[in-house]
Each structure stands twice: as structure tokens, then as C-alpha cells.
Scaffold this active site. Structure first.
Site, mmCIF file in Angstrom:
data_model
loop_
_atom_site.group_PDB
_atom_site.id
_atom_site.type_symbol
_atom_site.label_atom_id
_atom_site.label_comp_id
_atom_site.label_asym_id
_atom_site.label_seq_id
_atom_site.Cartn_x
_atom_site.Cartn_y
_atom_site.Cartn_z
ATOM 1 N N SER A 189 0.837 -1.184 0.000
ATOM 2 C CA SER A 189 0.000 0.000 0.000
ATOM 3 C C SER A 189 0.882 1.247 0.000
ATOM 4 C CB SER A 189 -0.966 -0.044 1.192
ATOM 5 O OG SER A 189 -2.017 0.887 1.033
ATOM 6 N N GLU A 316 -9.281 -4.923 -4.595
ATOM 7 C CA GLU A 316 -8.599 -4.098 -3.607
ATOM 8 C C GLU A 316 -9.567 -3.297 -2.715
ATOM 9 O OE1 GLU A 316 -5.374 -3.708 -2.902
ATOM 10 O OE2 GLU A 316 -4.222 -4.330 -4.663
ATOM 11 N N HIS A 412 -7.670 -5.661 -0.463
ATOM 12 C CA HIS A 412 -6.479 -4.973 0.011
ATOM 13 C C HIS A 412 -5.989 -5.581 1.324
ATOM 14 C CE1 HIS A 412 -3.862 -1.514 -0.372
ATOM 15 N NE2 HIS A 412 -4.162 -1.057 0.830
#
Length: 502
Positions: A189, A316, A412
Site C-alpha cells: 500500500s 482491492e 487490500h
């Protein structure tokens, strides 16, 4: 227990578990506390100590308001936050490959002490694993203007902290059995975008040799945008947007002011791009640490000497929706406003609709926004690196069946505990849909081995992009399942791709 000698003094850790054969040396200062006279300054060397320092617990986390499952929280007054942690095989004498992990968290939360970042399993594969804390939020990425006669407080202080940690690794990791000539920097990230920034900054050249970026995020601020954020945060804190004014506000006050700025964007659907996921801090194109945004720099050939392995998840943004971190876009009107705010055409959105027949508006929004922020950006990093002459590998995480056979999202952060081998940590079960099953353990072993092999040899086990055999590794997909990632990518190729500012 083994004593390890560092440039600041000897340290002693503890066994990660009684039977593992891995030593964890935790909370080692790699730079001085960045407060007092050092606040808003570049990192300074850590002070030396006498005697053996007991390093059996994680150091304090950076100022933040987040409270993450299983992880420590920030306490105002904690200052010695620039520390790192090492996991190494007990008695290691060989020069082992090294992985240095940079945590994510939108540049405002997270720490190296999160349970899913425990390095014992990776170290058990024959690596030395390093994780680190760095300055977050305004302390790490806020723009501090300088008046005439004042020393400059640099932008990108969080990146400078990471560079200081890599310099520490270069100078000290051999004492822990690591090879300073085989260092891989990895992140997820915002941590993955930090990795991309480090690849293209001259200050980090030669400090690492390979890079792993999971779900890099599309966000890099101009100096003007960073200055606007400073003005907004200073106003909320009730201080002037000057160096003196900002120094007069405590770290706690700047965290609270930043949170209020974010909340105002969340509540105002007319506030443009920041309304949808207001991450107000990020790397700044300051002409010094960062000459331009990392995607552009990589496409121009910066960092081509660094081997790059990229991964993104196929769903995600569903995580951000699940934890309340995103706007709820549920009507066609809201979806059209979202597209207009990001310069995306109605035809482009219709292309997503056609690839998602019967999907509700919210799912179309989550798919488009997730690809805009993470999947397409990550894919472009890998492709641009390969085309510029570097070696690049690309993978997608598409596990959609949980350990109990229930459907889960390939969202994610879900890939991280698979790569670290931390599936049994209870705090990650929300991410992966419950306790792991046998197939999950097999997948985790494959992903951990890919990281290990890449760090050791530069080859994760599949062909790089740009070669005749170049391919995309898909982790965890059900046999015969369709993940139309390439079809979505084709839409971006024809529509254009906007680079975003936080």
C-alpha cells in the site's frame, strides 16, 4: 542469548518462539528521536549506549490516532519512534539475503509491530528480516515552510527516515548474519509506493538491490498541494501555517487537526477527489528527494538497476468499504459525479458495467476506484520498469475461497499474511475470512518461497515481463475461475490514466 554488535552499541534479543531457532531483536534505534530540536528535521544519528541494550520489545509507534487489532497504540510523549526490528536464524554465520519491510497505512497509521508483519516465518526460510517505524502524518509528510534565515525542514521526512534505516542496515546487518550486498526493500500500500519512491531517489541509490511492491497506491503530491494541506491543518489546529506556528502545536494536536480535515472532506460530496478517500498526506514532489512522481521516473529509466516484483489484489477497494474508509456510492448520479471528479468518461464506466453484469452501483464504484488507486498503478509500475530496461515481475492475488470454504474477497491487505506466513495470527482472520485451511497453507508456502527466492536470486519462480515467456502469476485463483483483470486493464489503456494527488 547472542549479543550483536552495532555501531551504537551491543544489543540482545530473544527467541521468537521456544522451538523456532529464530532470534528477534526488537526496538533498535536507527536514528535519534525526531522531536525537540530535531522536530521536522532530517533524521539524525542515534546516540550510542554503554553496556548491552535489551531489545526484546517493539519500540514506540509514530504519532497517530489509529488503534489496530493486536498492535500497540501511540501514547503522547513517546519520542524514540525511529526504531527497527530484526529476525535472524540463531547462530547465523552465512551472509543471508535481507528483506527490509516498510508498512503501509495511508502514511498516517500503522507500525512495524503489527502481528501480520512478524518476520519469524520468513527468517525460517533463510532470510534476515528487518521491519521499521518511520514518521507518519504531518510529522513525516507535512510541508513546513521556511522563513528567511531559517534552516529548511525538508519535505518527505518519512522517506528520509526509511533511507536512514537502510543506511543502518548497510552498516550493521552483517553482524546479524545478513548480506549488505543482497538487500530487498519491500512494502504494501503506501509502503509499496514508498518503495517506488526509494527506487527513484538518488539518496537511496545502492542501499538495496531488489524491491517488492504489493498494492502500490496512486498518490504523490505537488509542493503546492502539500502547502494547501499545511494551511488546512494549521487552521484546524489554531496556529499559523509557519514553522514557528507548526512547532507550537504538539504532535497530538496535529494528529487531531489532520483527522478533522479528513472528516470534513468525507462529509462534503462536493469536495472533489478527496471526498472519496481523503488521504491528505503522501510523498511530495519537492525537486530534492523526489524529482517527479515515481511512476513517471520509473518509465524514464530511474532505478532500472533494481529488480522489481509487484503484486496487487483483484478486489482491492472492497476492504476500504468494509471498514468504513470510503464514500458510499450507491446511485447512478453519485457514480457519474465520481467519474467526473476523476476525469473518467461515461463510456469508461459503462465498460466496467459491461464486465460486471448485474453488479450494483457500489460494486462498480469499488472496482473502478480500486483499480484507479491500486491495481492499475501497480501494474503500470511493473510494466514501465520492464520497458525501461529493468527486470520486473507481476502477480495478482485472487484468493476468493476462505479456509472454511466460504466466499471471501481478494481485497487490500489480504495477501500480506500469506507472504509473511502469519496466517495463524488471530488479528489477520478478518482480512483472510477466518482461520486458514489446508489450501491456504499451501498458498502461503508458495508466496513465502517466492519472496525468499526473489530476495536470494532475483527469480521468484515465473518469467519476467517483457520476455517471450513473460507472464502474470495469479495467486490463489480457483481452477477455471475468471478474473477479468486484463479486460479491465484494456479499458485503462484506451481511457488514459490520471496520476492523483493526496
Amino acid at each position: 542469548m547472542t549479543v550483536y554488535t552495532t555501531g551504537s552499541g551491543p544489543v540482545r534479543g530473544r527467541r521468537a518462539t521456544a522451538e523456532s531457532g529464530i532470534v528477534a531483536v526488537l526496538g533498535i534505534p536507527y536514528a535519534a528521536p525526531p522531536f525537540g530540536a530535531g522536530r521536522f528535521r532530517a533524521p539524525r544519528p542515534a546516540a550510542a549506549w554503554g553496556g548491552v541494550r535489551d531489545c526484546t520489545a517493539f519500540g514506540p509507534v509514530a504519532p497517530q490516532s489509529a488503534e489496530l487489532p493486536g498492535a500497540p497504540t501511540w501514547s503522547p510523549g513517546d519520542e524514540d519512534i525511529l526504531t527497527l526490528n530484526i529476525w535472524t536464524p540463531e547462530g547465523a554465520r552465512d551472509a543471508l539475503p535481507v528483506i527490509v519491510w516498510i508498512h503501509g497505512g495511508s502514511y498516517v497509521f500503522g507500525s512495524s509491530a503489527q502481528p501480520d508483519f512478524d518476520g519469524a516465518a520468513l527468517a525460517g526460510q533463510g532470510l534476515v528480516v528487518v521491519t521499521l517505524n518511520y514518521r507518519l502524518g504531518f510529522e513525516g509528510f507535512g510541508h513546513v515552510p521556511a522563513a528567511d534565515g531559517e534552516d529548511i525542514c525538508p519535505d518527505n521526512r518519512g522517506l528520509l527516515d526509511q533511507i536512514a534505516a537502510l543506511e543502518w542496515v548497510r552498516d550493521n546487518i552483517a553482524a546479524f548474519g545478513g548480506d549488505p550486498g543482497r538487500v530487498t526493500v519491500a512494502g504494501q500500500s503506501s509502503g509499496a509506493t514508498a518503495v517506488a519512491c526509494l527506487m527513484v531517489t538518488e539518496r537511496a541509490r545502492g542501499l538495496f538491490h531488489r524491491a517488492v511492491a504489493h498494492s502500490a497506491v496512486n498518490a504523490c503530491a505537488s509542493s503546492a498541494a502539500a502547502a494547501r494541506t499545511t494551511a488546512e491543518v494549521a487552521a484546524e489546529a489554531g496556529v499559523s501555517p509557519s514553522r514557528a506556528g507548526l512547532l507550537s502545536a504538539s504532535p497530538e494536536e496535529l494528529v487531531a487537526a489532520s483527522d478533522r480535515v479528513v472528516d470534513a472532506y468525507r462529509r462534503d460530496p462536493r469536495s472533489g477527489q478527496r471526498h472519496y478517500d481523503p488521504a491528505v498526506y503522501g510523498p511530495v514532489v519537492d525537486g530534492d528527494t523526489l524529482r517527479t512522481d515515481p511512476l513517471t521516473a520509473i518509465a524514464e529509466g530511474a532505478g532500472r538497476e533494481v529488480d522489481l516484483m509487484v503484486c496487487h489484489a483483484t478486489e482491492e477497494y472492497w476492504l476500504l468499504d468494509a471498514v468504513g474508509g470510503s464514500a458510499k456510492i450507491t446511485t447512478d448520479e453519485q457514480l457519474s459525479s465520481f467519474a467526473a471528479d476523476f476525469g473518467l468518461s461515461a463510456e469508461f464506466v459503462d465498460g466496467y458495467r459491461a464486465l460486471m453484469p448485474g453488479a450494483p452501483v457500489l460494486d462498480v464504484f469499488l472496482a473502478v476506484y480500486g483499480d484507479l488507486l491500486f491495481a492499475e498503478y501497480s501494474s503500470r509500475l511493473a510494466g514501465s520498469h520492464g520497458r525501461a530496461g529493468g527486470t520486473a515481475y507481476l502477480a495478482r492475488f485472487d484468493r476468493r475461497s476462505g479456509g472454511q470454504g466460504q466466499p471471501v474477497r481478494a481485497w487490500h491487505c489480504a495477501d500480506v499474511p500469506f507472504a509473511f506466513g502469519t496466517l495463524d495470527e488471530e488479528s489477520v482472520h478478518f482480512l483472510i475470512g477466518g482461520p486458514p485451511g489446508p489450501a491456504d497453507r499451501v498458498l502461503s508456502a508458495r508466496m513465502t518461497r517466492a519472496w525468499t527466492d526473489f530476495a536470494a536470486t532475483g527469480d521468484p519462480g515465473w518469467p519476467p515481463l517483457g520476455t517471450s515467456a513473460g507472464a502474470v502469476m495469479v495467486w490463489g485463483a480457483e481452477e477455471g475461475a475468471e478474473a477479468p483483470a486484463e479486460a479491465f486493464r484494456e479499458l485503462w489503456r484506451t481511457a488514459g490514466y490520471p496520476l492523483l494527488e493526496p
